[in-house]
Design an enzyme around this catalytic site. Sequence first.
Site, PDB file in Angstrom:
ATOM      1  N   LYS A 110       0.825  -1.210   0.000  1.00  9.33           N
ATOM      2  CA  LYS A 110       0.000   0.000   0.000  1.00  9.33           C
ATOM      3  C   LYS A 110       0.867   1.272   0.000  1.00  9.33           C
ATOM      4  O   LYS A 110       0.432   2.334  -0.422  1.00  9.33           O
ATOM      5  CB  LYS A 110      -0.926   0.023   1.220  1.00  9.33           C
TER       6      LYS A 110
HETATM    7  C1  PLP Z   1      -4.385  -4.920   0.547  1.00  8.79           C
HETATM    8  C2  PLP Z   1      -3.590  -6.162   0.521  1.00  8.79           C
HETATM    9  C3  PLP Z   1      -3.866  -7.183  -0.396  1.00  8.79           C
HETATM   10  C4  PLP Z   1      -5.031  -7.114  -1.349  1.00  8.79           C
HETATM   11  O1  PLP Z   1      -4.926  -6.086  -2.305  1.00  8.79           O
HETATM   12  P1  PLP Z   1      -6.222  -5.559  -3.043  1.00  8.79           P
HETATM   13  O2  PLP Z   1      -5.771  -4.381  -3.827  1.00  8.79           O
HETATM   14  O3  PLP Z   1      -7.182  -5.181  -1.950  1.00  8.79           O
HETATM   15  O4  PLP Z   1      -6.749  -6.672  -3.883  1.00  8.79           O
HETATM   16  C5  PLP Z   1      -3.034  -8.282  -0.425  1.00  8.79           C
HETATM   17  N1  PLP Z   1      -2.003  -8.404   0.429  1.00  8.79           N
HETATM   18  C6  PLP Z   1      -1.713  -7.447   1.341  1.00  8.79           C
HETATM   19  C7  PLP Z   1      -0.582  -7.658   2.272  1.00  8.79           C
HETATM   20  C8  PLP Z   1      -2.491  -6.295   1.419  1.00  8.79           C
HETATM   21  O5  PLP Z   1      -2.203  -5.347   2.313  1.00  8.79           O
END
Ligand code: PLP
Length: 484
Positions: A110
């Site tokens: 993120k």
């Molecule tokens: C948010 C997240 C995901 C999923 O990603 P999306 O964009 O919501 O599909 C997978 N792994 C981790 C560690 C995350 O923080």
Amino acid sequence: MNEILLQSTRSSLTANPRQAVLNGIAPDGGLYVDPLVSQRSFDVEACLKLSYLPMAEKIMSFLLPGLEDGIASGVAAYPKKFSTKAIVPLKHVGDNFVLELYHGPTSAFKDLALTVLPHLVGAARQAEKIEEKICILTATSGDTGKAALEGFHDVPGTEITVFFPHNGVSEMQKLQMLTQEGNNVRVAAVKGNFDDCQQGVKRAFAKFNESPVAGRIFSSANSINIGRLVPQVVYYFSAYSQLMNMGRISYGDSVDFIVPTGNFGDILAGYIAKLMGLPVGKLVCAANSNNVLHDFISTGIYDKRRSFVKTASPSMDILVSSNLERLLFYASNGDTGFVSDCMSSLSNEGVYTVPDSIMNKIRADFSSDFATEDECSAAIAKLWKENNYLADTHTAVGWAVLEKYRHNTSNPCVVLSTASPFKFPSAVLSAIGGETGADEFETAEKLSELTHCQIPKNLSGLKEKEILHNDVIPVEELVEYALK
Ligand SMILES: *Cc1c(COP(=O)(O)O)cnc(C)c1O
């Protein structure tokens, strides 16, 4: 660059990229998309020759023209916040590849988007001459919350509120959020799951659109915001470019990506890269036991009426994947009536069905599978034993799905690694056969000793930090809390 207009997935409403970033969600409840992205021309081959920072500027300026200033300052923040020069290093693991996206300030992917988003919001606010304070509302399944807090804390003209599921995130994730400093931040635990948080935030936006609050504008740091998705498009290009530099592929060869998926944001960014002309083969959606997306891609029926399972990969514990709405828009050639019908059916009946004609288009680009809890922990063990590679639980879901998928393709396969293993030390240490300690910090230490991998400083440092947020609220109070 010429001005482009983004459009809502649910009607002909449009907004320029600045307004779209500020709004987060369109006033009709839809998500902003660029309907012409595959028709506008982009020099993919030239872009692949660039290193990460200029590459990021080029791609993001193409997708969000009019925000060049915010893009430049956002991209300039990467080297200060990421611990590797490559930003997203590609590792060769066995016969496959892992794209490490977790070397940022909160140890999850993120950070790639949330390092940049505050700069986009700031630039948009200035260009649109907005006087009001921008209030960021964020629902998190664990990682978005901290990454957004890290990005927005103490940013002038903004305020940020994060909602996380009370018992639905890992201990490290929770501590990361509860210890967040800054004079413009609020963090609340919600007595519900991620879907409750996300629905609540969407309701708060709807309420705000009906009766605006003086002096404030609400926006989102979730992947419903196009400004969240755009920075994520870049690392698909980077992975491809790194494969070329390693001599593994030549320009034009197809590469498949396996993406641990929850809200369908990360994988949708890969789809946008493909629409821009990057030679992406299949995008493989990897789900955990909350396998609503795998069922959808297999059957054409999206059915959220099932029990919510808490897994060791909490950031993927999601039953309503918001960004699928954007895929439905593209796969139906921009049929906003169709998308609206699906979304109202989902909120009224909990289910919708997509006709074969559209599903066949989706299946041309996407494949899917899921991993059980046992398969996830077996993947962590195997990766460690056979490849000396330490993976977190989410990456392991991707790897387990890769193993089921591998015989279907001769393309190089890249698994997106979305978080540091030290965010989930108990699950990871147990999987490789270690004994967990008295608390998560001791467990992280043991994991580090056993594997000789280093604990990221932002995580080990949490131990000394004070808990600053104690609010726990019922789901019903979320909207009021958000607008307060
Ligand atoms: C948010 C997240 C995901 C999923 O990603 P999306 O964009 O919501 O599909 C997978 N792994 C981790 C560690 C995350 O923080």
